[in-house]
Design a protein around this motif. Structure first.
Motif, mmCIF file in Angstrom:
data_model
loop_
_atom_site.group_PDB
_atom_site.id
_atom_site.type_symbol
_atom_site.label_atom_id
_atom_site.label_comp_id
_atom_site.label_asym_id
_atom_site.label_seq_id
_atom_site.Cartn_x
_atom_site.Cartn_y
_atom_site.Cartn_z
ATOM 1 N N GLN A 114 35.241 4.192 -7.977
ATOM 2 C CA GLN A 114 35.835 5.480 -8.299
ATOM 3 C C GLN A 114 37.367 5.395 -8.287
ATOM 4 O O GLN A 114 38.063 6.184 -7.674
ATOM 5 N N GLU A 115 37.851 4.350 -8.996
ATOM 6 C CA GLU A 115 39.267 4.093 -9.250
ATOM 7 C C GLU A 115 40.081 3.726 -8.019
ATOM 8 O O GLU A 115 41.307 3.734 -8.054
ATOM 9 N N GLU A 116 39.433 3.367 -6.922
ATOM 10 C CA GLU A 116 40.107 2.923 -5.702
ATOM 11 C C GLU A 116 39.725 1.472 -5.431
ATOM 12 O O GLU A 116 38.545 1.110 -5.522
ATOM 13 N N ILE A 117 40.699 0.637 -5.065
ATOM 14 C CA ILE A 117 40.387 -0.736 -4.678
ATOM 15 C C ILE A 117 39.628 -0.691 -3.358
ATOM 16 O O ILE A 117 40.081 -0.074 -2.394
ATOM 17 N N ILE A 118 38.464 -1.329 -3.350
ATOM 18 C CA ILE A 118 37.656 -1.316 -2.125
ATOM 19 C C ILE A 118 37.517 -2.698 -1.501
ATOM 20 O O ILE A 118 36.941 -2.832 -0.426
ATOM 21 N N GLY A 119 38.011 -3.732 -2.149
ATOM 22 C CA GLY A 119 37.921 -5.057 -1.557
ATOM 23 C C GLY A 119 37.977 -6.163 -2.577
ATOM 24 O O GLY A 119 38.393 -5.969 -3.715
ATOM 25 N N ASP A 120 37.562 -7.332 -2.126
ATOM 26 C CA ASP A 120 37.595 -8.544 -2.935
ATOM 27 C C ASP A 120 36.178 -9.036 -3.195
ATOM 28 O O ASP A 120 35.252 -8.713 -2.458
ATOM 29 N N GLU A 121 36.059 -9.846 -4.238
ATOM 30 C CA GLU A 121 34.762 -10.383 -4.613
ATOM 31 C C GLU A 121 34.929 -11.822 -5.072
ATOM 32 O O GLU A 121 35.908 -12.177 -5.713
ATOM 33 N N ILE A 122 33.938 -12.636 -4.761
ATOM 34 C CA ILE A 122 33.830 -13.984 -5.305
ATOM 35 C C ILE A 122 32.549 -14.000 -6.147
ATOM 36 O O ILE A 122 31.533 -13.424 -5.753
ATOM 37 N N TYR A 123 32.634 -14.621 -7.324
ATOM 38 C CA TYR A 123 31.549 -14.559 -8.299
ATOM 39 C C TYR A 123 31.356 -15.954 -8.879
ATOM 40 O O TYR A 123 32.295 -16.543 -9.409
ATOM 41 N N GLY A 124 30.155 -16.498 -8.783
ATOM 42 C CA GLY A 124 29.829 -17.787 -9.371
ATOM 43 C C GLY A 124 28.951 -17.608 -10.587
ATOM 44 O O GLY A 124 28.051 -16.768 -10.590
ATOM 45 N N ILE A 125 29.214 -18.406 -11.623
ATOM 46 C CA ILE A 125 28.511 -18.268 -12.896
ATOM 47 C C ILE A 125 28.076 -19.647 -13.389
ATOM 48 O O ILE A 125 28.796 -20.639 -13.230
ATOM 49 N N TYR A 126 26.895 -19.700 -13.990
ATOM 50 C CA TYR A 126 26.417 -20.910 -14.646
ATOM 51 C C TYR A 126 26.010 -20.548 -16.069
ATOM 52 O O TYR A 126 25.191 -19.650 -16.273
ATOM 53 N N ASP A 127 26.585 -21.249 -17.051
ATOM 54 C CA ASP A 127 26.238 -21.072 -18.463
ATOM 55 C C ASP A 127 25.340 -22.228 -18.892
ATOM 56 O O ASP A 127 25.710 -23.398 -18.752
ATOM 57 N N PHE A 128 24.158 -21.892 -19.411
ATOM 58 C CA PHE A 128 23.192 -22.902 -19.838
ATOM 59 C C PHE A 128 23.692 -23.644 -21.081
ATOM 60 O O PHE A 128 24.467 -23.084 -21.874
ATOM 61 N N PRO A 129 23.232 -24.882 -21.315
ATOM 62 C CA PRO A 129 23.735 -25.701 -22.420
ATOM 63 C C PRO A 129 23.071 -25.424 -23.769
ATOM 64 O O PRO A 129 22.783 -26.336 -24.524
ATOM 65 N N LYS A 130 22.834 -24.163 -24.096
ATOM 66 C CA LYS A 130 22.148 -23.835 -25.346
ATOM 67 C C LYS A 130 22.537 -22.432 -25.801
ATOM 68 O O LYS A 130 22.761 -21.546 -24.987
#
Length: 171
Positions: free
Chosen positions: A46-62
Protein backbone atom coordinates in the motif's frame (compact mmCIF):
# COMPACT_ATOMS: atom_id res chain seq x y z
CA UNK A 1 -3.66 -8.57 -9.65
CA UNK A 2 -2.82 -5.57 -11.73
CA UNK A 3 -4.02 -7.05 -15.02
CA UNK A 4 -1.75 -4.81 -17.09
CA UNK A 5 1.14 -7.23 -16.47
CA UNK A 6 -0.86 -10.22 -17.68
CA UNK A 7 -2.27 -8.38 -20.69
CA UNK A 8 1.14 -7.02 -21.73
CA UNK A 9 2.76 -10.45 -21.18
CA UNK A 10 0.23 -12.24 -23.40
CA UNK A 11 0.18 -9.52 -26.08
CA UNK A 12 3.97 -9.39 -26.46
CA UNK A 13 4.46 -13.16 -26.20
CA UNK A 14 1.50 -13.93 -28.44
CA UNK A 15 2.62 -11.43 -31.07
CA UNK A 16 6.17 -12.76 -30.95
CA UNK A 17 4.91 -16.35 -31.28
CA UNK A 18 2.55 -15.44 -34.14
CA UNK A 19 5.19 -13.51 -36.13
CA UNK A 20 8.13 -15.82 -35.54
CA UNK A 21 6.77 -19.33 -34.95
CA UNK A 22 3.37 -19.70 -36.61
CA UNK A 23 4.66 -19.94 -40.20
CA UNK A 24 6.06 -23.36 -39.18
CA UNK A 25 4.58 -24.42 -35.82
CA UNK A 26 3.00 -21.95 -33.38
CA UNK A 27 4.18 -23.57 -30.18
CA UNK A 28 7.39 -25.11 -31.41
CA UNK A 29 10.12 -25.78 -28.90
CA UNK A 30 13.47 -24.12 -29.27
CA UNK A 31 16.61 -24.01 -27.16
CA UNK A 32 16.98 -21.14 -24.71
CA UNK A 33 19.71 -20.01 -22.37
CA UNK A 34 19.44 -21.83 -19.06
CA UNK A 35 19.92 -19.24 -16.32
CA UNK A 36 19.96 -18.80 -12.60
CA UNK A 37 19.41 -15.41 -11.02
CA UNK A 38 19.36 -13.71 -7.67
CA UNK A 39 17.39 -10.52 -7.04
CA UNK A 40 17.48 -8.13 -4.10
CA UNK A 41 14.81 -5.51 -3.65
CA UNK A 42 12.56 -3.36 -1.51
CA UNK A 43 9.01 -4.56 -0.96
CA UNK A 44 6.06 -2.19 -0.83
CA UNK A 45 2.61 -2.68 0.65
CA UNK A 46 0.00 0.00 0.00
CA UNK A 47 2.74 2.36 -1.24
CA UNK A 48 4.87 2.02 1.93
CA UNK A 49 8.26 0.29 2.05
CA UNK A 50 7.83 -2.67 4.37
CA UNK A 51 11.19 -4.40 4.02
CA UNK A 52 13.64 -6.26 1.85
CA UNK A 53 13.35 -9.39 -0.24
CA UNK A 54 15.71 -11.91 -1.78
CA UNK A 55 14.40 -13.76 -4.84
CA UNK A 56 15.96 -16.71 -6.66
CA UNK A 57 14.96 -17.62 -10.21
CA UNK A 58 15.71 -20.52 -12.55
CA UNK A 59 14.98 -20.26 -16.30
CA UNK A 60 14.64 -23.60 -18.09
CA UNK A 61 16.72 -24.21 -21.27
CA UNK A 62 13.75 -24.25 -23.67
CA UNK A 63 11.21 -21.95 -25.27
CA UNK A 64 7.65 -22.98 -26.04
CA UNK A 65 6.78 -20.52 -28.75
CA UNK A 66 7.91 -17.21 -27.28
CA UNK A 67 7.62 -18.32 -23.65
CA UNK A 68 10.43 -19.69 -21.50
CA UNK A 69 9.40 -21.72 -18.44
CA UNK A 70 10.72 -20.30 -15.17
CA UNK A 71 10.44 -20.96 -11.45
CA UNK A 72 11.18 -18.70 -8.52
CA UNK A 73 11.13 -18.39 -4.76
CA UNK A 74 11.40 -15.31 -2.58
CA UNK A 75 11.88 -14.65 1.12
CA UNK A 76 11.33 -11.31 2.81
CA UNK A 77 13.03 -10.03 5.94
CA UNK A 78 9.61 -10.49 7.59
CA UNK A 79 9.75 -14.24 6.86
CA UNK A 80 7.12 -14.06 4.11
CA UNK A 81 7.78 -16.76 1.51
CA UNK A 82 6.52 -16.99 -2.08
CA UNK A 83 7.03 -19.93 -4.45
CA UNK A 84 5.86 -19.97 -8.07
CA UNK A 85 6.27 -21.20 -11.63
CA UNK A 86 5.25 -19.72 -14.95
CA UNK A 87 6.63 -18.18 -18.10
CA UNK A 88 8.95 -15.43 -19.22
CA UNK A 89 9.09 -13.45 -22.44
CA UNK A 90 12.20 -11.50 -23.36
CA UNK A 91 13.49 -9.45 -26.24
CA UNK A 92 16.65 -11.61 -26.15
CA UNK A 93 14.69 -13.99 -28.36
CA UNK A 94 13.98 -11.43 -31.08
CA UNK A 95 16.80 -8.89 -30.90
CA UNK A 96 20.53 -9.43 -31.06
CA UNK A 97 21.43 -6.72 -28.57
CA UNK A 98 23.01 -6.68 -25.12
CA UNK A 99 20.07 -4.59 -23.87
CA UNK A 100 16.85 -6.48 -23.23
CA UNK A 101 13.36 -6.17 -21.79
CA UNK A 102 11.57 -9.02 -20.03
CA UNK A 103 8.09 -9.78 -18.81
CA UNK A 104 7.10 -12.72 -16.67
CA UNK A 105 3.93 -14.08 -15.17
CA UNK A 106 4.01 -16.72 -12.45
CA UNK A 107 1.22 -18.02 -10.27
CA UNK A 108 2.47 -19.09 -6.89
CA UNK A 109 1.78 -19.69 -3.24
CA UNK A 110 2.36 -17.05 -0.55
CA UNK A 111 3.14 -18.09 3.01
CA UNK A 112 2.67 -15.15 5.36
CA UNK A 113 5.24 -14.64 8.08
CA UNK A 114 5.19 -11.33 9.95
CA UNK A 115 4.34 -9.41 6.76
CA UNK A 116 1.02 -8.17 5.42
CA UNK A 117 -2.18 -10.12 4.97
CA UNK A 118 -2.69 -10.31 1.20
CA UNK A 119 -6.06 -12.03 1.34
CA UNK A 120 -5.40 -15.43 -0.21
CA UNK A 121 -2.42 -17.81 -0.51
CA UNK A 122 -2.59 -17.93 -4.34
CA UNK A 123 -0.59 -14.94 -5.59
CA UNK A 124 0.20 -14.08 -9.21
CA UNK A 125 3.56 -12.40 -9.73
CA UNK A 126 3.94 -10.20 -12.81
CA UNK A 127 7.34 -8.68 -13.56
CA UNK A 128 8.61 -6.01 -15.93
CA UNK A 129 12.36 -5.52 -16.20
CA UNK A 130 15.15 -4.13 -18.33
CA UNK A 131 18.78 -5.11 -18.31
CA UNK A 132 22.06 -5.60 -20.07
CA UNK A 133 23.88 -8.80 -21.01
CA UNK A 134 27.64 -9.04 -20.59
CA UNK A 135 30.00 -11.09 -22.80
CA UNK A 136 30.71 -13.61 -20.00
CA UNK A 137 27.06 -14.79 -19.92
CA UNK A 138 26.00 -12.71 -16.93
CA UNK A 139 23.44 -9.93 -16.92
CA UNK A 140 22.28 -7.14 -14.65
CA UNK A 141 18.74 -5.79 -14.65
CA UNK A 142 16.30 -3.63 -12.73
CA UNK A 143 12.80 -4.92 -12.21
CA UNK A 144 9.38 -4.02 -10.90
CA UNK A 145 6.93 -6.70 -9.94
CA UNK A 146 3.45 -6.90 -8.53
CA UNK A 147 1.92 -9.82 -6.63
CA UNK A 148 -1.75 -10.17 -5.88
CA UNK A 149 -4.48 -12.79 -5.78
CA UNK A 150 -6.32 -11.64 -8.94
CA UNK A 151 -9.46 -11.04 -6.86
CA UNK A 152 -9.63 -14.65 -5.64
CA UNK A 153 -10.72 -13.09 -2.34
CA UNK A 154 -12.42 -9.84 -1.38
CA UNK A 155 -9.15 -8.57 0.13
CA UNK A 156 -6.59 -8.11 -2.67
CA UNK A 157 -4.10 -5.38 -1.73
CA UNK A 158 -1.00 -6.72 -3.50
CA UNK A 159 2.70 -6.38 -2.81
CA UNK A 160 5.20 -4.68 -5.10
CA UNK A 161 8.95 -5.17 -5.32
CA UNK A 162 11.55 -2.93 -6.94
CA UNK A 163 14.82 -4.75 -7.29
CA UNK A 164 18.10 -5.38 -8.98
CA UNK A 165 18.86 -8.81 -10.44
CA UNK A 166 22.08 -10.54 -11.33
CA UNK A 167 21.81 -13.61 -13.55
CA UNK A 168 24.24 -16.07 -15.06
CA UNK A 169 23.88 -18.56 -17.89
CA UNK A 170 24.60 -22.20 -17.13
CA UNK A 171 26.68 -23.94 -19.77
Amino acid sequence: MDSRFAVFFFIMGGLDTYLNDCPTDCIQTAPAEERIAIQFGDTYFQEEIIGDEIYGIYDFPKYYGAFQPTVGASLSDQDDFWLGAGGKWTTRRIADSPVYVELSLMPGVYFQGDGPDVGFPLQFRGTLGAGIDFPNGSSLSVLFDHRSNANASEWNPGIETVGIRFSQTLD
